[in-house]
Design an enzyme around this catalytic site. Sequence first.
Site, PDB file in Angstrom:
ATOM      1  N   ARG A  15      -1.583   1.112  12.810  1.00  0.00           N
ATOM      2  CA  ARG A  15      -0.343   0.340  12.947  1.00  0.00           C
ATOM      3  C   ARG A  15       0.589   1.113  13.864  1.00  0.00           C
ATOM      4  O   ARG A  15       0.908   2.281  13.601  1.00  0.00           O
ATOM      5  CB  ARG A  15       0.322   0.133  11.587  1.00  0.00           C
ATOM      6  CG  ARG A  15       1.564  -0.754  11.635  1.00  0.00           C
ATOM      7  CD  ARG A  15       2.286  -0.750  10.298  1.00  0.00           C
ATOM      8  NE  ARG A  15       1.475  -1.229   9.199  1.00  0.00           N
ATOM      9  CZ  ARG A  15       1.327  -2.504   8.862  1.00  0.00           C
ATOM     10  NH1 ARG A  15       1.942  -3.448   9.571  1.00  0.00           N
ATOM     11  NH2 ARG A  15       0.582  -2.835   7.820  1.00  0.00           N
ATOM     12  N   GLU A  38      -8.981  -1.163  10.557  1.00  0.00           N
ATOM     13  CA  GLU A  38      -8.053  -2.294  10.494  1.00  0.00           C
ATOM     14  C   GLU A  38      -6.950  -2.119  11.534  1.00  0.00           C
ATOM     15  O   GLU A  38      -6.263  -1.102  11.558  1.00  0.00           O
ATOM     16  CB  GLU A  38      -7.437  -2.383   9.098  1.00  0.00           C
ATOM     17  CG  GLU A  38      -6.301  -3.382   8.966  1.00  0.00           C
ATOM     18  CD  GLU A  38      -5.535  -3.218   7.662  1.00  0.00           C
ATOM     19  OE1 GLU A  38      -4.342  -3.616   7.636  1.00  0.00           O
ATOM     20  OE2 GLU A  38      -6.097  -2.685   6.689  1.00  0.00           O
ATOM     21  N   THR A  67      -2.177  -7.412   8.100  1.00  0.00           N
ATOM     22  CA  THR A  67      -0.925  -8.175   8.091  1.00  0.00           C
ATOM     23  C   THR A  67      -1.199  -9.635   8.432  1.00  0.00           C
ATOM     24  O   THR A  67      -0.480 -10.266   9.211  1.00  0.00           O
ATOM     25  CB  THR A  67       0.119  -7.567   9.047  1.00  0.00           C
ATOM     26  OG1 THR A  67       0.072  -6.137   8.997  1.00  0.00           O
ATOM     27  CG2 THR A  67       1.534  -7.991   8.640  1.00  0.00           C
ATOM     28  N   LYS A 127      -6.473  -5.274  -2.514  1.00  0.00           N
ATOM     29  CA  LYS A 127      -5.745  -4.103  -2.035  1.00  0.00           C
ATOM     30  C   LYS A 127      -4.578  -3.822  -2.977  1.00  0.00           C
ATOM     31  O   LYS A 127      -3.666  -4.644  -3.108  1.00  0.00           O
ATOM     32  CB  LYS A 127      -5.227  -4.366  -0.610  1.00  0.00           C
ATOM     33  CG  LYS A 127      -4.427  -3.202  -0.041  1.00  0.00           C
ATOM     34  CD  LYS A 127      -4.008  -3.472   1.390  1.00  0.00           C
ATOM     35  CE  LYS A 127      -2.794  -4.346   1.499  1.00  0.00           C
ATOM     36  NZ  LYS A 127      -2.233  -4.385   2.870  1.00  0.00           N
ATOM     37  N   GLY A 156       0.466   5.001   1.097  1.00  0.00           N
ATOM     38  CA  GLY A 156       0.803   6.256   0.451  1.00  0.00           C
ATOM     39  C   GLY A 156      -0.399   7.045  -0.029  1.00  0.00           C
ATOM     40  O   GLY A 156      -0.246   8.017  -0.772  1.00  0.00           O
ATOM     41  N   GLY A 176      -3.454   4.867   6.231  1.00  0.00           N
ATOM     42  CA  GLY A 176      -2.729   4.636   7.463  1.00  0.00           C
ATOM     43  C   GLY A 176      -2.171   5.930   8.012  1.00  0.00           C
ATOM     44  O   GLY A 176      -2.904   6.784   8.510  1.00  0.00           O
TER      45      GLY A 176
END
Length: 206
Positions: A15, A38, A67, A127, A156, A176
């Site tokens: 992201r 992703e 998203t 998720k 996190g 992430g």
Amino acid sequence: MGAGLAATRVVAILRAENADRAEAVVDVLVEAGVRSLELTLTTKGALDVVERLAARVPAEVEVGVGTVLTAADVDRSVDAGARFVVSPSVEPEVIAAALRHRVASYPGAFTPTEIAAAWKAGASAVKLFPAGQLGPGYLKDVRAPLPEIPVVPTGGVDIASVRGWLAAGAVAVGMGGPLIGDALAPDGDLSALAERATAALAAARS
């Protein structure tokens, strides 16, 4: 759940403001052994990158889109070559569209009610998001009455907590920022990314 995610138990989440460096980052991750990647729709140019990656990555590597909030998003993602879609919330139309396209869907859920609803709607796995606000103990408690639902904690999750999440019953983890670090920036450290990816996969295997 996708075979790539089941094999390595880690999905790398890319992201950023734009996808200019995404392909270089994916190449490093794939070389390190990551098999589930992703790219989020909040990243400008993500679908163009997904399309290019889908055409060239090894067959065992699954590229998906995150998203995803509408059925139209699913259509666009699958047209680009996505093999799974991820949402931050439980969106029945997204799950239904993924089922029509025969791609995996991982909707985001926070409570036992949301987790059960996502699974009942046809999710491939759920998720748990944002997982870092809850901790592995929460997942362990939820799985006691809902052991049949595969859960992927995301948000996190850092390298140090991977083992704890898997020990609590997670089938995989989504990573992430703690995994990607600054790698998506123009001058990001790709060598450090490779080291983190190797460490994350080692933690997942153990």
